[in-house]
Design a protein around this motif. Structure first.
Motif, PDB file in Angstrom:
ATOM      1  N   LYS A  44       0.831  -1.215   0.000  1.00  0.00           N
ATOM      2  CA  LYS A  44       0.000   0.000   0.000  1.00  0.00           C
ATOM      3  C   LYS A  44       0.863   1.262   0.000  1.00  0.00           C
ATOM      4  CE  LYS A  44      -2.016  -1.290   3.864  1.00  0.00           C
ATOM      5  NZ  LYS A  44      -1.302  -2.559   4.145  1.00  0.00           N
ATOM      6  N   SER A  45       1.820   1.311   0.934  1.00  0.00           N
ATOM      7  CA  SER A  45       2.705   2.492   0.981  1.00  0.00           C
ATOM      8  C   SER A  45       3.539   2.587  -0.290  1.00  0.00           C
ATOM      9  CB  SER A  45       3.641   2.410   2.193  1.00  0.00           C
ATOM     10  OG  SER A  45       2.903   2.418   3.387  1.00  0.00           O
ATOM     11  N   THR A  46       3.981   1.448  -0.770  1.00  0.00           N
ATOM     12  CA  THR A  46       4.794   1.431  -1.996  1.00  0.00           C
ATOM     13  C   THR A  46       3.987   1.947  -3.183  1.00  0.00           C
ATOM     14  OG1 THR A  46       6.012  -0.459  -1.109  1.00  0.00           O
ATOM     15  CG2 THR A  46       6.218  -0.060  -3.466  1.00  0.00           C
ATOM     16  N   PRO A  80       2.798  11.318   4.704  1.00  0.00           N
ATOM     17  CA  PRO A  80       3.388   9.976   4.829  1.00  0.00           C
ATOM     18  C   PRO A  80       2.969   9.281   6.117  1.00  0.00           C
ATOM     19  CG  PRO A  80       5.057  11.659   5.206  1.00  0.00           C
ATOM     20  CD  PRO A  80       3.789  12.378   4.844  1.00  0.00           C
ATOM     21  N   GLN A  81       3.261   8.004   6.190  1.00  0.00           N
ATOM     22  CA  GLN A  81       2.984   7.234   7.399  1.00  0.00           C
ATOM     23  C   GLN A  81       3.779   7.852   8.558  1.00  0.00           C
ATOM     24  OE1 GLN A  81       3.248   3.160   6.068  1.00  0.00           O
ATOM     25  NE2 GLN A  81       2.556   2.366   8.036  1.00  0.00           N
ATOM     26  N   ALA A  82       3.105   8.118   9.668  1.00  0.00           N
ATOM     27  CA  ALA A  82       3.734   8.852  10.776  1.00  0.00           C
ATOM     28  C   ALA A  82       5.007   8.171  11.252  1.00  0.00           C
ATOM     29  CB  ALA A  82       2.747   9.000  11.919  1.00  0.00           C
ATOM     30  N   MET A 162      -2.874  10.184   1.678  1.00  0.00           N
ATOM     31  CA  MET A 162      -2.528  10.028   3.086  1.00  0.00           C
ATOM     32  C   MET A 162      -2.254   8.559   3.380  1.00  0.00           C
ATOM     33  SD  MET A 162      -5.266  12.500   4.967  1.00  0.00           S
ATOM     34  CE  MET A 162      -5.510  14.188   4.392  1.00  0.00           C
ATOM     35  N   ASP A 163      -1.161   8.312   4.097  1.00  0.00           N
ATOM     36  CA  ASP A 163      -0.789   6.935   4.412  1.00  0.00           C
ATOM     37  C   ASP A 163      -1.077   6.647   5.888  1.00  0.00           C
ATOM     38  OD1 ASP A 163       0.234   4.391   4.433  1.00  0.00           O
ATOM     39  OD2 ASP A 163       2.114   4.922   3.419  1.00  0.00           O
ATOM     40  N   GLU A 164      -2.150   5.959   6.144  1.00  0.00           N
ATOM     41  CA  GLU A 164      -2.602   5.619   7.501  1.00  0.00           C
ATOM     42  C   GLU A 164      -2.636   6.831   8.436  1.00  0.00           C
ATOM     43  OE1 GLU A 164      -1.766   1.965   9.199  1.00  0.00           O
ATOM     44  OE2 GLU A 164      -1.178   0.973   7.337  1.00  0.00           O
ATOM     45  N   PRO A 165      -3.387   7.869   8.052  1.00  0.00           N
ATOM     46  CA  PRO A 165      -3.403   9.092   8.872  1.00  0.00           C
ATOM     47  C   PRO A 165      -4.054   8.884  10.242  1.00  0.00           C
ATOM     48  CG  PRO A 165      -5.123   9.197   7.210  1.00  0.00           C
ATOM     49  CD  PRO A 165      -4.284   7.984   6.887  1.00  0.00           C
TER      50      PRO A 165
HETATM   51 MG   LIG Z   1       2.309   0.987   4.767  1.00  0.00          MG
END
Ligand SMILES: [Mg+2]
Ligand SMILES: Nc1ncnc2c1ncn2[C@@H]1O[C@H](COP(=O)(O)OP(=O)(O)O)[C@@H](O)[C@H]1O
Length: 240
Positions: A44-46, A80-82, A162-165
């Motif tokens: 997902k992040s990728t 980004p992911q925190a 947004m990555d897992e906000p």
């Molecule tokens: Mg991720």
């Protein structure tokens, strides 16, 4: 055919020759609130990094608003992911939010009155104005996340990635973030959010991309967020 605002074709990405995303096509609908879900390590992040040009792709193409990324950077805000952010750098809340204005500054790169005003308004929107002179390192996780949302608000972007906000934030912050995304949708804006809580997904989003190295399914939540698709992605381990 609905308006596609982000069009990904045949995207393949790898870390050190080990593919993590295979040949993926993704269409994000303009004005949607789209969740990206999938198990840990699904890519997902990728995927977000590939779309945003933050990590090299092996093959594939990405069009945003029918243009290549470099022509539409101003229109894109990314949170980004925190856990991937270094919070120890010495900077104030106001400085972080002003970064959202940098894409709009001329070659002198000095924020003007109007930029400060936008940054202040953004801090008010997320109820952090009173913290504007604080060091970012002194804030709680939820407060930091709100500051990063304020940076995105100040940017006046069309598309929010947004990555897992909501990971690790308090209820108040969760509500502020989701209210902001709903309000943005009313203004025609699009959000694309990696989301980990399947229980809240139907309330918070109207479209979903279900991913596990390959796209398992994508489309409106009502028709796509089904037990069958979740089982395909999570292997019968989707939760509760
Ligand atoms: Mg991720
Ligand atoms: N910087 C990296 N170097 C090597 N492998 C990585 C790196 N980042 C992610 N990976 C691997 O790529 C896969 C997908 O990771 P990621 O996109 O972070 O998944 P997700 O966000 O869905 O949890 C995982 O197997 C992960 O271990």
């Amino acid at each position: 055919m609905k308006d596609v605002i982000v069009q990904v074709e045949d995207l393949t990405m790898a870390y050190h020759d080990k593919p993590v995303l295979w040949d993926n096509d993704v269409d994000i609908i303009k004005g949607s609130r789209t969740a990206i879900i999938g198990p840990n390590g699904a890519g997902k992040s990728t995927l977000l990094k590939g779309i945003l040009g933050l990590k090299k792709t092996l093959s594939g193409s990405v069009l945003i608003m029918d243009k290549p990324l470099k022509e539409v950077k101003k229109e894109i805000a990314y949170i980004p992911q925190a856990s991937s952010v270094n919070w120890d750098f010495p900077t104030t809340v106001m400085d972080v939010v002003l970064m959202g204005r940098y894409v709009h500054l001329g070659w002198i790169k000095r924020p003007r009155k109007e930029d400060y005003k936008k940054a202040e308004d953004a801090l008010k929107t997320i109820d952090m104005y009173d913290f504007k002179d604080r060091q970012i390192s002194e804030l709680s996780g939820g407060q930091r996340q709100r500051v990063f949302i304020a940076r995105a608000i100040a940017q006046d972007a069309e598309i929010y990635f947004m990555d897992e906000p909501l990971a690790g934030v308090d209820k108040k912050t969760e509500k502020i973030i989701m209210d902001f995304l709903k309000k943005s949708q009313k203004e025609g804006k699009t959000s694309i959010v990696v989301h980990h809580d399947l229980n809240t997904l139907p309330e918070y989003f109207d479209h979903v991309v279900i991913l596990n190295k390959r796209i398992v399914a994508q489309g409106p939540v009502e028709s796509t967020f089904t037990r069958e698709n979740l089982d395909l992605a999570f292997g019968g381990d989707s939760g509760d």
